[in-house]
Design a protein around this motif. Sequence first.
Motif, PDB file in Angstrom:
ATOM      1  N   ASP A  69      -3.408  34.440 -23.730  1.00  0.00           N
ATOM      2  CA  ASP A  69      -2.491  35.404 -23.120  1.00  0.00           C
ATOM      3  C   ASP A  69      -3.208  36.611 -22.535  1.00  0.00           C
ATOM      4  OD1 ASP A  69      -0.202  33.892 -23.717  1.00  0.00           O
ATOM      5  OD2 ASP A  69      -0.038  34.806 -25.697  1.00  0.00           O
ATOM      6  N   ASP A  70      -4.307  37.044 -23.155  1.00  0.00           N
ATOM      7  CA  ASP A  70      -4.994  38.273 -22.738  1.00  0.00           C
ATOM      8  C   ASP A  70      -6.499  38.077 -22.861  1.00  0.00           C
ATOM      9  OD1 ASP A  70      -6.087  40.822 -22.424  1.00  0.00           O
ATOM     10  OD2 ASP A  70      -4.542  41.809 -23.634  1.00  0.00           O
ATOM     11  N   VAL A  71      -7.146  37.734 -21.758  1.00  0.00           N
ATOM     12  CA  VAL A  71      -8.573  37.441 -21.794  1.00  0.00           C
ATOM     13  C   VAL A  71      -9.411  38.676 -22.119  1.00  0.00           C
ATOM     14  CG1 VAL A  71      -9.320  37.722 -19.381  1.00  0.00           C
ATOM     15  CG2 VAL A  71     -10.211  35.852 -20.720  1.00  0.00           C
ATOM     16  N   ASP A  72      -8.944  39.846 -21.739  1.00  0.00           N
ATOM     17  CA  ASP A  72      -9.691  41.071 -22.050  1.00  0.00           C
ATOM     18  C   ASP A  72      -9.689  41.341 -23.558  1.00  0.00           C
ATOM     19  OD1 ASP A  72     -10.470  42.317 -19.325  1.00  0.00           O
ATOM     20  OD2 ASP A  72      -8.398  41.671 -19.085  1.00  0.00           O
ATOM     21  N   ALA A  73      -8.565  41.103 -24.205  1.00  0.00           N
ATOM     22  CA  ALA A  73      -8.501  41.251 -25.658  1.00  0.00           C
ATOM     23  C   ALA A  73      -9.415  40.230 -26.328  1.00  0.00           C
ATOM     24  CB  ALA A  73      -7.065  41.092 -26.145  1.00  0.00           C
ATOM     25  N   GLU A  74      -9.450  39.009 -25.795  1.00  0.00           N
ATOM     26  CA  GLU A  74     -10.352  37.986 -26.334  1.00  0.00           C
ATOM     27  C   GLU A  74     -11.807  38.417 -26.168  1.00  0.00           C
ATOM     28  OE1 GLU A  74      -9.812  35.134 -28.106  1.00  0.00           O
ATOM     29  OE2 GLU A  74      -7.743  35.807 -28.159  1.00  0.00           O
TER      30      GLU A  74
END
Length: 123
Positions: A69-74
Motif C-alpha cells: 500500500d505504501d512503498v515509502d513506508a516499506e
Amino acid sequence: MILYVSDLAASIAFYRDVVGLPFKFEDAGYAEFATEGTRFALYERRRAAWLTGSEVAPGPAAEVVFVVDDVDAEARRLAAFGARILSGPADRPWGHRTLHVADPDGFVVEFAQRIPRRRPRKP
C-alpha cells in the motif's frame, strides 16, 4: 515460486522478519510461507541436484515482487532492518512506485505500490 538459496535460515529470517511474510513451515531443506494466491517457498540450493537432476546456479536469476500500500513506508521499515536497498523508491511510468532490495542470496526483491500510469498501454 521457489527460490534456491544458499543459507536457508538466513533466507527464512529475511522473508519472515524483514519482508514480513507469515511463515508456514520448514522441513528437510524446504521452507514455505503462508501467502495467498501463490506459493512462495525456499529450498536449499545444495539439495537442488537431487530435485532437478542438475546443479542450480546461484541468483540473482529471479525477481520477487510484492504489492504494498505504501512503498515509502516499506522503504523506511526495511532500512531500519538494515536491508540492502538497491534502488528507489521511484515512480515508474507503467503505474508503480517501486523499491528494490537484495535478499541474502542477491535475489532482487521489489516492493511495488500502484500509482496512476504515466503512459498508456499499447493495444
